[in-house]
Design a protein around this motif. Structure first.
Motif, short mmCIF file in Angstrom:
data_model
loop_
_atom_site.label_atom_id
_atom_site.label_comp_id
_atom_site.label_asym_id
_atom_site.label_seq_id
_atom_site.Cartn_x
_atom_site.Cartn_y
_atom_site.Cartn_z
N GLU A 19 0.85 -1.18 0.00
CA GLU A 19 0.00 0.00 0.00
C GLU A 19 0.89 1.24 0.00
N MET A 20 0.68 2.13 -0.95
CA MET A 20 1.52 3.31 -1.08
C MET A 20 0.91 4.56 -0.46
N TYR A 21 -0.42 4.57 -0.27
CA TYR A 21 -1.10 5.74 0.24
C TYR A 21 -2.04 5.36 1.36
N ARG A 22 -2.26 6.30 2.27
CA ARG A 22 -3.28 6.15 3.31
C ARG A 22 -4.38 7.14 2.98
N CYS A 23 -5.60 6.68 2.98
CA CYS A 23 -6.74 7.54 2.63
C CYS A 23 -7.35 8.10 3.91
N ILE A 24 -7.46 9.43 3.96
CA ILE A 24 -8.09 10.11 5.09
C ILE A 24 -9.43 10.66 4.60
N PRO A 25 -10.55 10.23 5.19
CA PRO A 25 -11.84 10.72 4.71
C PRO A 25 -12.02 12.21 5.02
N ALA A 26 -12.90 12.83 4.29
CA ALA A 26 -13.19 14.26 4.47
C ALA A 26 -13.84 14.48 5.83
N LYS A 27 -13.59 15.66 6.40
CA LYS A 27 -14.19 16.01 7.69
C LYS A 27 -15.68 16.28 7.50
N LYS A 28 -16.41 16.22 8.60
CA LYS A 28 -17.84 16.49 8.54
C LYS A 28 -18.13 17.92 8.10
N SER A 29 -17.23 18.84 8.49
CA SER A 29 -17.45 20.25 8.16
C SER A 29 -16.96 20.63 6.76
N SER A 30 -16.42 19.65 6.03
CA SER A 30 -15.87 19.93 4.71
C SER A 30 -16.97 20.29 3.73
N LYS A 31 -16.74 21.32 2.93
CA LYS A 31 -17.73 21.73 1.94
C LYS A 31 -17.62 20.92 0.66
N GLN A 90 -8.68 11.46 13.26
CA GLN A 90 -9.82 11.46 12.36
C GLN A 90 -10.12 10.04 11.86
N LEU A 91 -9.07 9.26 11.57
CA LEU A 91 -9.28 7.87 11.14
C LEU A 91 -9.89 7.02 12.23
N GLN A 92 -9.59 7.34 13.49
CA GLN A 92 -10.15 6.60 14.62
C GLN A 92 -11.57 7.04 14.94
N GLY A 93 -12.08 8.00 14.19
CA GLY A 93 -13.45 8.45 14.39
C GLY A 93 -13.61 9.55 15.41
N LYS A 94 -12.49 10.07 15.94
CA LYS A 94 -12.56 11.16 16.90
C LYS A 94 -12.74 12.47 16.14
N ASP A 95 -13.57 13.34 16.68
CA ASP A 95 -13.80 14.63 16.04
C ASP A 95 -12.76 15.63 16.54
N VAL A 96 -11.98 16.18 15.63
CA VAL A 96 -10.98 17.18 15.98
C VAL A 96 -11.67 18.53 15.92
N ASP A 97 -12.00 19.05 17.09
CA ASP A 97 -12.82 20.25 17.18
C ASP A 97 -11.94 21.49 17.21
N MET A 98 -11.70 22.05 16.05
CA MET A 98 -10.96 23.31 15.96
C MET A 98 -11.34 23.98 14.65
#
Length: 122
Positions: free
Chosen positions: A1-13, A73-81
């Motif tokens: 695997e060459m890349y790790r995929c990070i899903p978009a944040k909930k607040s992402s437009k 974010q991958l662990q499902g924790k919301d980074v509130d900032m």
């Protein structure tokens, strides 16, 4: 695997995913490109060394912060900032944070800072 995929944040437009390359070569080349300008402009050696080391250290802190935030974010924790502060580390001097946590331990207080990455011995 060459890349790790990070899903978009909930607040992402735009809801676009982010991909992190797992191969170190691209990061090393990018750092060299940024720091190479100091020697290309005839900067004195001592000043170029000091600017380069400071720049590399700050860049490393920023990269570690981004990876830590992405892991949360991958662990499902919301980074509130706020989004415009998301890529900026909360603290730049982790050696001082480590020292403060040690002092808190010495007097029996719970450490104040959770994510601390002190400089290791050579």
């Amino acid at each position: 695997e060459m890349y790790r995929c990070i899903p978009a944040k909930k607040s992402s437009k735009h809801n676009l995913k982010k991909y992190i390359c797992l191969r170190p070569e691209s990061s090393l080349e990018l750092d060299h490109l940024k720091m190479g300008h100091y020697t290309n402009t005839q900067t004195k050696a001592a000043r170029a060394d000091s600017l380069t080391l400071g720049g590399v250290a700050d860049d490393n802190v920023k990269k570690r912060w981004k990876l830590h935030r992405d892991e949360q974010q991958l662990q499902g924790k919301d980074v509130d900032m706020p989004l415009h502060f998301a890529d900026e580390p909360l603290f730049w001097d982790h050696s001082e944070l480590f020292y403060l946590n040690q002092r808190a331990n010495d007097v029996g207080i719970k450490p104040m800072f959770d994510y601390v990455t002190p400089v290791n011995e050579d």
